[in-house]
Design an enzyme around this catalytic site. Structure first.
Site, PDB file in Angstrom:
ATOM      1  CG  ASP A   5      -2.034   0.956   1.196  1.00 28.84           C
ATOM      2  OD1 ASP A   5      -3.193   0.507   1.215  1.00 28.84           O
ATOM      3  OD2 ASP A   5      -1.776   2.184   1.143  1.00 28.84           O
ATOM      4  CG  ASN A  58     -12.475  -0.770   4.245  1.00 30.51           C
ATOM      5  OD1 ASN A  58     -12.772  -1.316   5.306  1.00 30.51           O
ATOM      6  ND2 ASN A  58     -11.387  -0.024   4.105  1.00 30.51           N
ATOM      7  CD  GLN A 100     -14.891  -0.558  -2.303  1.00 25.79           C
ATOM      8  OE1 GLN A 100     -16.061  -0.780  -1.966  1.00 25.79           O
ATOM      9  NE2 GLN A 100     -14.308  -1.146  -3.324  1.00 25.79           N
ATOM     10  CG  HIS A 114      -8.655  -2.967  -2.011  1.00 26.80           C
ATOM     11  ND1 HIS A 114      -9.580  -2.257  -2.753  1.00 26.80           N
ATOM     12  CD2 HIS A 114      -8.507  -2.289  -0.861  1.00 26.80           C
ATOM     13  CE1 HIS A 114      -9.951  -1.195  -2.087  1.00 26.80           C
ATOM     14  NE2 HIS A 114      -9.330  -1.185  -0.922  1.00 26.80           N
ATOM     15  CG  HIS A 117      -6.766  -2.861   3.428  1.00 24.83           C
ATOM     16  ND1 HIS A 117      -5.962  -1.774   3.197  1.00 24.83           N
ATOM     17  CD2 HIS A 117      -7.987  -2.547   2.933  1.00 24.83           C
ATOM     18  CE1 HIS A 117      -6.680  -0.824   2.587  1.00 24.83           C
ATOM     19  NE2 HIS A 117      -7.910  -1.276   2.412  1.00 24.83           N
TER      20      HIS A 117
HETATM   21  P1  5GP Z   1      -9.755   1.390   0.754  1.00 25.74           P
HETATM   22  O1  5GP Z   1      -9.902   2.634   1.594  1.00 25.74           O
HETATM   23  O2  5GP Z   1     -10.454   1.521  -0.579  1.00 25.74           O
HETATM   24  O3  5GP Z   1     -10.117   0.138   1.480  1.00 25.74           O
HETATM   25  O4  5GP Z   1      -8.206   1.260   0.495  1.00 25.74           O
HETATM   26  C1  5GP Z   1      -7.554   1.823  -0.584  1.00 25.74           C
HETATM   27  C2  5GP Z   1      -6.074   1.721  -0.264  1.00 25.74           C
HETATM   28  O5  5GP Z   1      -5.365   1.821  -1.465  1.00 25.74           O
HETATM   29  C3  5GP Z   1      -5.562   2.806   0.675  1.00 25.74           C
HETATM   30  O6  5GP Z   1      -4.952   2.192   1.799  1.00 25.74           O
HETATM   31  C4  5GP Z   1      -4.552   3.571  -0.190  1.00 25.74           C
HETATM   32  O7  5GP Z   1      -3.421   3.972   0.543  1.00 25.74           O
HETATM   33  C5  5GP Z   1      -4.196   2.579  -1.267  1.00 25.74           C
HETATM   34  N1  5GP Z   1      -3.885   3.140  -2.567  1.00 25.74           N
HETATM   35  C6  5GP Z   1      -4.624   4.053  -3.251  1.00 25.74           C
HETATM   36  N2  5GP Z   1      -4.066   4.302  -4.459  1.00 25.74           N
HETATM   37  C7  5GP Z   1      -2.972   3.488  -4.539  1.00 25.74           C
HETATM   38  C8  5GP Z   1      -1.993   3.269  -5.560  1.00 25.74           C
HETATM   39  O8  5GP Z   1      -2.004   3.864  -6.631  1.00 25.74           O
HETATM   40  N3  5GP Z   1      -1.019   2.354  -5.286  1.00 25.74           N
HETATM   41  C9  5GP Z   1      -0.968   1.667  -4.104  1.00 25.74           C
HETATM   42  N4  5GP Z   1       0.029   0.800  -3.939  1.00 25.74           N
HETATM   43  N5  5GP Z   1      -1.864   1.854  -3.132  1.00 25.74           N
HETATM   44  C10 5GP Z   1      -2.859   2.754  -3.345  1.00 25.74           C
END
Ligand code: 5GP
Ligand code: ZN
Length: 136
Positions: free
Chosen positions: A32, A88, A95, A101, A103
């Protein structure tokens, strides 16, 4: 199927470079960009699904074996003391990227994170009402 404007589709399929820690035919696991702790990783299916609701059953069934493989690596090589799996679904649930995805957040002593929820209270009657509502 790939979704044209989905950043995680592009990452999962290797069109955008990422810090990959595991890859097979169906998944890529990446670090991440904004890690909650050292080693915070995301399991991305290569096939697009918005979230759990759209995930094909076969993909869902294959996610945890991938998590287990990576979890073992994290335990052995990062020496983490524990691990949270967080997933999420929907904006209200946090999300922000609309490609499924999972985590993987390695945990360490005094890592400053508090990933658990605030426990509430419920009577046996309320629990029964909820149970009936869900299974109907
Ligand atoms: P969510 O909040 O949707 O469950 O998690 C999205 C996650 O993706 C966040 O922890 C954020 O830091 C990560 N993230 C968002 N854009 C990118 C990206 O371009 N590359 C990587 N490696 N992580 C990302
Ligand atoms: Zn996607």
């Amino acid at each position: 199927m790939k979704k044209e404007d989905c950043i995680f589709c592009k990452i999962a399929n290797g069109e955008i470079p990422s810090k990959t820690i595991y890859e097979d035919e169906a998944f890529r696991v990446i670090l991440d960009l904004g890690p909650a702790t050292k080693g915070h990783a995301l399991i991305l299916p290569k096939e697009h699904a918005d979230n759990l609701y759209g995930l094909p059953e076969a993909t869902a069934a294959a996610v945890l074996p991938v998590a287990q493989k990576v979890a073992e690596k994290m335990r052995k090589n990062l020496h983490c003391a524990g691990l949270n799996l967080v997933q999420n679904n929907g904006e209200i649930a946090g999300q922000t990227v609309m490609h499924f995805h999972l985590h993987m957040i390695p945990r360490y002593e005094n890592d400053g994170q508090n990933i658990l929820w605030n426990p509430g209270q419920s009577s046996p009657e309320e629990l029964e009402e909820t149970r009936k509502q869900i299974v109907q």
